[in-house]
Scaffold this active site. Structure first.
Site, PDB file in Angstrom:
ATOM      1  N   ARG A 170       0.878  -1.130   0.010  1.00 51.73           N
ATOM      2  CA  ARG A 170      -0.017   0.249  -0.005  1.00 51.73           C
ATOM      3  C   ARG A 170       0.874   1.381   0.028  1.00 51.73           C
ATOM      4  O   ARG A 170       0.237   2.332   0.208  1.00 51.73           O
ATOM      5  CB  ARG A 170      -0.900   0.145   1.275  1.00 51.73           C
ATOM      6  CG  ARG A 170      -2.255  -0.860   1.173  1.00 51.73           C
ATOM      7  CD  ARG A 170      -2.975  -0.883   2.367  1.00 51.73           C
ATOM      8  NE  ARG A 170      -4.226  -1.137   2.131  1.00 51.73           N
ATOM      9  CZ  ARG A 170      -4.935  -1.730   2.939  1.00 51.73           C
ATOM     10  NH1 ARG A 170      -4.615  -1.899   4.066  1.00 51.73           N
ATOM     11  NH2 ARG A 170      -6.257  -2.324   2.788  1.00 51.73           N
ATOM     12  N   VAL A 171       2.097   1.006  -0.128  1.00 50.67           N
ATOM     13  CA  VAL A 171       3.143   2.248  -0.105  1.00 50.67           C
ATOM     14  C   VAL A 171       2.576   3.265  -1.139  1.00 50.67           C
ATOM     15  O   VAL A 171       2.218   2.969  -2.293  1.00 50.67           O
ATOM     16  CB  VAL A 171       4.269   1.928   0.130  1.00 50.67           C
ATOM     17  CG1 VAL A 171       5.028   1.143   1.158  1.00 50.67           C
ATOM     18  CG2 VAL A 171       4.953   1.281  -1.133  1.00 50.67           C
ATOM     19  N   LYS A 222      -7.531  -4.504  -2.476  1.00 50.99           N
ATOM     20  CA  LYS A 222      -6.251  -3.821  -3.058  1.00 50.99           C
ATOM     21  C   LYS A 222      -6.644  -2.794  -4.258  1.00 50.99           C
ATOM     22  O   LYS A 222      -6.508  -1.448  -4.582  1.00 50.99           O
ATOM     23  CB  LYS A 222      -5.260  -4.460  -3.467  1.00 50.99           C
ATOM     24  CG  LYS A 222      -3.799  -3.637  -4.255  1.00 50.99           C
ATOM     25  CD  LYS A 222      -3.457  -2.604  -3.445  1.00 50.99           C
ATOM     26  CE  LYS A 222      -2.275  -1.663  -4.424  1.00 50.99           C
ATOM     27  NZ  LYS A 222      -1.673  -0.463  -3.506  1.00 50.99           N
ATOM     28  N   CYS A 276       0.448   2.965 -10.223  1.00 49.92           N
ATOM     29  CA  CYS A 276      -0.673   2.159  -9.708  1.00 49.92           C
ATOM     30  C   CYS A 276      -2.056   2.830 -10.167  1.00 49.92           C
ATOM     31  O   CYS A 276      -2.821   1.953 -10.666  1.00 49.92           O
ATOM     32  CB  CYS A 276      -0.259   2.043  -8.217  1.00 49.92           C
ATOM     33  SG  CYS A 276       1.059   1.353  -7.671  1.00 49.92           S
ATOM     34  N   ARG A 347       6.842   7.061 -14.147  1.00 49.82           N
ATOM     35  CA  ARG A 347       5.628   6.016 -14.897  1.00 49.82           C
ATOM     36  C   ARG A 347       4.328   6.775 -15.272  1.00 49.82           C
ATOM     37  O   ARG A 347       3.858   7.303 -14.436  1.00 49.82           O
ATOM     38  CB  ARG A 347       5.729   4.775 -13.951  1.00 49.82           C
ATOM     39  CG  ARG A 347       7.057   3.858 -14.228  1.00 49.82           C
ATOM     40  CD  ARG A 347       7.002   2.816 -13.430  1.00 49.82           C
ATOM     41  NE  ARG A 347       6.885   3.059 -12.004  1.00 49.82           N
ATOM     42  CZ  ARG A 347       6.911   2.283 -11.000  1.00 49.82           C
ATOM     43  NH1 ARG A 347       6.854   0.869 -11.242  1.00 49.82           N
ATOM     44  NH2 ARG A 347       7.034   2.626  -9.620  1.00 49.82           N
TER      45      ARG A 347
HETATM   46  N1  NAD Z   1       5.126   1.965  -6.776  1.00 48.79           N
HETATM   47  C1  NAD Z   1       4.377   2.102  -5.649  1.00 48.79           C
HETATM   48  O1  NAD Z   1       4.203   3.078  -5.051  1.00 48.79           O
HETATM   49  C2  NAD Z   1       3.500   0.739  -5.387  1.00 48.79           C
HETATM   50  C3  NAD Z   1       2.570   0.949  -4.192  1.00 48.79           C
HETATM   51  C4  NAD Z   1       1.664  -0.215  -4.176  1.00 48.79           C
HETATM   52  C5  NAD Z   1       1.893  -1.196  -4.744  1.00 48.79           C
HETATM   53  N2  NAD Z   1       2.768  -1.172  -6.077  1.00 48.79           N
HETATM   54  C6  NAD Z   1       2.679  -2.455  -6.711  1.00 48.79           C
HETATM   55  O2  NAD Z   1       3.989  -3.258  -6.455  1.00 48.79           O
HETATM   56  C7  NAD Z   1       4.450  -3.975  -7.717  1.00 48.79           C
HETATM   57  C8  NAD Z   1       5.937  -3.415  -8.021  1.00 48.79           C
HETATM   58  O3  NAD Z   1       5.968  -2.053  -8.026  1.00 48.79           O
HETATM   59  P1  NAD Z   1       7.052  -1.036  -8.129  1.00 48.79           P
HETATM   60  O4  NAD Z   1       6.744   0.327  -7.989  1.00 48.79           O
HETATM   61  O5  NAD Z   1       7.970  -1.612  -7.068  1.00 48.79           O
HETATM   62  O6  NAD Z   1       7.692  -1.489  -9.546  1.00 48.79           O
HETATM   63  P2  NAD Z   1       9.221  -1.183 -10.048  1.00 48.79           P
HETATM   64  O7  NAD Z   1       9.178  -1.036 -11.215  1.00 48.79           O
HETATM   65  O8  NAD Z   1       9.876   0.016  -9.097  1.00 48.79           O
HETATM   66  O9  NAD Z   1      10.000  -2.547  -9.332  1.00 48.79           O
HETATM   67  C9  NAD Z   1       9.855  -3.783  -9.980  1.00 48.79           C
HETATM   68  C10 NAD Z   1      11.155  -4.251 -10.243  1.00 48.79           C
HETATM   69  O10 NAD Z   1      11.132  -5.942 -10.597  1.00 48.79           O
HETATM   70  C11 NAD Z   1      12.337  -6.128 -11.309  1.00 48.79           C
HETATM   71  N3  NAD Z   1      11.859  -7.240 -12.349  1.00 48.79           N
HETATM   72  C12 NAD Z   1      11.093  -7.158 -13.289  1.00 48.79           C
HETATM   73  N4  NAD Z   1      11.007  -8.528 -13.683  1.00 48.79           N
HETATM   74  C13 NAD Z   1      11.796  -9.192 -12.917  1.00 48.79           C
HETATM   75  C14 NAD Z   1      12.191 -10.621 -12.867  1.00 48.79           C
HETATM   76  N5  NAD Z   1      11.714 -11.744 -13.795  1.00 48.79           N
HETATM   77  N6  NAD Z   1      12.825 -11.075 -11.896  1.00 48.79           N
HETATM   78  C15 NAD Z   1      13.316 -10.205 -11.089  1.00 48.79           C
HETATM   79  N7  NAD Z   1      13.193  -8.914 -11.096  1.00 48.79           N
HETATM   80  C16 NAD Z   1      12.307  -8.409 -12.028  1.00 48.79           C
HETATM   81  C17 NAD Z   1      12.597  -4.648 -12.052  1.00 48.79           C
HETATM   82  O11 NAD Z   1      13.665  -4.776 -12.934  1.00 48.79           O
HETATM   83  C18 NAD Z   1      12.069  -3.635 -11.033  1.00 48.79           C
HETATM   84  O12 NAD Z   1      13.535  -3.375 -10.445  1.00 48.79           O
HETATM   85  C19 NAD Z   1       3.438  -3.470  -8.735  1.00 48.79           C
HETATM   86  O13 NAD Z   1       2.360  -4.405  -8.840  1.00 48.79           O
HETATM   87  C20 NAD Z   1       2.655  -2.287  -8.257  1.00 48.79           C
HETATM   88  O14 NAD Z   1       1.630  -1.885  -8.732  1.00 48.79           O
HETATM   89  C21 NAD Z   1       3.251  -0.237  -6.276  1.00 48.79           C
END
Ligand code: NAD
Length: 443
Positions: A170-171, A222, A276, A347
């Site tokens: 949820r961050v 979510k 998100c 993004r």
């Molecule tokens: N960014 C936010 O604030 C936030 C908040 C809540 C939920 N989310 C959810 O969390 C998830 C991740 O978001 P994020 O913002 O951290 O994304 P991000 O793009 O910052 O990080 C994802 C990471 O996964 C890595 N990755 C991709 N494919 C891979 C693989 N096969 N093996 C290993 N690493 C791999 C990428 O290189 C990247 O560093 C998403 O589903 C998003 O919707 C994000």
């Protein structure tokens, strides 16, 4: 290893944790668990990211209070190591998955990263390991996709040889550590016992309610949270358009509306971005694809919010017209490229959409963003000889802009505010042709 044994290992901090995906979600998660006494292994496919983390440099450039310090601390203590190879995960008792889950051009989930993780992780899964998906998923995905992919890749049975759940993160960027430690979480297990083990695990780092549930409920909660927010923002944006057309002021209207009990109108703005909010409503909607559920509100809210950069162009065009200038061949300075204030997250940047509109109209975009290396620099140097300034992001650097100095370097005195940063009286007193989203400026 049974779930009871895993719970013992969690309790004693002997459990080894793996985090796959070291982005905005995965990196702080790994740091916080390492700080709680667990040995954490981080895996990411980006070598540069892994090297940067191991060297103690967080790849997140925006303001993230405490993250740099915590990363250094857990590295020094040997609590975290990052790698590009999945082989280290063969010793992990718990593996979190935190990779991106975007939607494609048709607004359908793109689970290529998630599927790839399952296929690489499966052969590494040790007996009795617990896999927790923190990525946001369309309702039904843990049961219908993750479980099947992991079972096929590991040749193990979920609920018997390994355990599976989802605990959607949820961050928000800018508050990653604080949110992680203090926000309630829904621990959705594929069995009730799995959910209980998840609660025990998260209790080691989260100081808030941890609600055990099934995986579907966690996924629904979510995606509903973010769809709700998107709809609320779309409503505020529509009221902003109504105020502009009627001569009102949405900011004043909002203040007064929110004095009424049980009203909490959101902020309108130049656009909705980030990983998100623009895609989670589509993840929710995709769960009923092919079913007879006539969705109306969610797609319309998306359309309203997606159009806001276009509306910013309309505001700019009206100001240029007042100045007797045309958009074609104009040079426009955009303040802010990240989707969120004081963040480097670009993004689904609304500024990027606006820039495309400018370029299609024959104008040139000059971009300033203090958090993005390619766009950083001095605002006034960038403003030199541009025809207008358009504020897209509420970065702290823009809160006390020197309007007199800004006007001096501009070709024409045009200022457009998409985030309610500039006091209209100040803009007018400084001699700007001024437009502010959601209100008509009276001389
Ligand atoms: N960014 C936010 O604030 C936030 C908040 C809540 C939920 N989310 C959810 O969390 C998830 C991740 O978001 P994020 O913002 O951290 O994304 P991000 O793009 O910052 O990080 C994802 C990471 O996964 C890595 N990755 C991709 N494919 C891979 C693989 N096969 N093996 C290993 N690493 C791999 C990428 O290189 C990247 O560093 C998403 O589903 C998003 O919707 C994000």
């Amino acid at each position: 290893m049974s779930l009871l044994e895993l719970r013992d290992r969690i309790h004693s901090r002997e459990a080894v944790l793996g985090v796959v995906g070291l982005g905005y979600v995965g990196l702080p998660l790994a740091c916080v668990f390492a700080d709680a006494g667990f040995k954490c292994i981080g895996v990411d496919i980006q070598q540069e990211r892994v090297d940067s983390i191991n060297a103690g440099r967080s790849p997140i450039e925006g303001e993230e209070p405490g993250l740099d310090e915590l990363l250094s601390k857990v590295l020094r203590a040997g609590g975290l190591h990052a790698a590009t190879s999945y082989s280290a995960l063969s010793s992990a008792d718990v593996i979190f998955i935190a990779v991106e889950t975007p939607v494609d051009d048709q607004h359908l989930p793109d689970y290529s990263a998630l599927t790839s993780v399952c296929r690489m992780l499966g052969p590494m899964l040790k007996a009795g390991a617990l896999v927790i998906v923190e990525s946001t998923l369309s309702p039904g995905t843990t049961d219908n996709l993750v479980r099947q992919e992991l079972e096929a890749a590991s040749m193990k049975q979920c609920g018997v040889d390994f355990f599976l759940g989802t605990c959607p993160e949820r961050v928000m960027p800018g508050k990653l550590l604080a949110n992680l430690r203090t926000m309630n979480r829904v621990c959705g297990g594929t069995t009730p016992e799995t959910a209980d083990a998840m609660v025990e695990l998260y209790a080691t780092v989260v100081d808030a309610d941890l609600d055990p549930s099934d995986a579907l409920t966690a996924e629904l909660v979510k995606t509903t949270e973010n769809a709700y927010r998107d709809v609320q923002i779309a409503f505020a944006n529509e009221i902003a358009l109504i105020c502009e057309a009627t001569g009102g002021d949405v900011w004043r209207v909002r203040d007064l509306v929110n004095k009424s009990p049980f009203r909490s109108m959101h902020l309108p703005g130049a656009g909705v971005g980030g990983h998100c909010i623009p895609k989670d409503p589509w993840l929710l909607a995709s769960s009923v694809q092919g079913k007879d559920v006539p969705l109306r509100v969610i797609p319309v809210a998306r359309a309203v919010n997606d159009r806001m950069p276009n509306h910013m162009l309309e505001l700019l065009q009206s100001a240029l017209q007042e100045a007797g200038r045309s958009l074609r061949s104009a040079r426009i300075l955009i303040l802010g490229y990240a989707y969120l204030e004081d963040s480097d997250d670009v993004r689904n940047s609304p500024s990027a959409v606006f820039i495309q509109h400018l370029q299609s109209a024959g104008a040139t975009a000059v971009v300033h963003d203090p958090y993005i290396t390619e766009y950083s620099g001095n605002i006034f140097t960038k403003a030199q000889d541009t025809d207008a300034v358009v504020i897209f992001v509420r970065h702290k650097h823009y809160l006390d802009l020197d309007l007199v100095r800004l006007k001096r370097v501009l070709q024409s005195p045009i200022l457009i505010d998409g985030r309610n940063i500039i006091d209209p009286a100040d803009a007018m007193a400084s001699g700007f042709i001024f437009r502010s989203l959601g209100r008509v400026i009276h001389e």
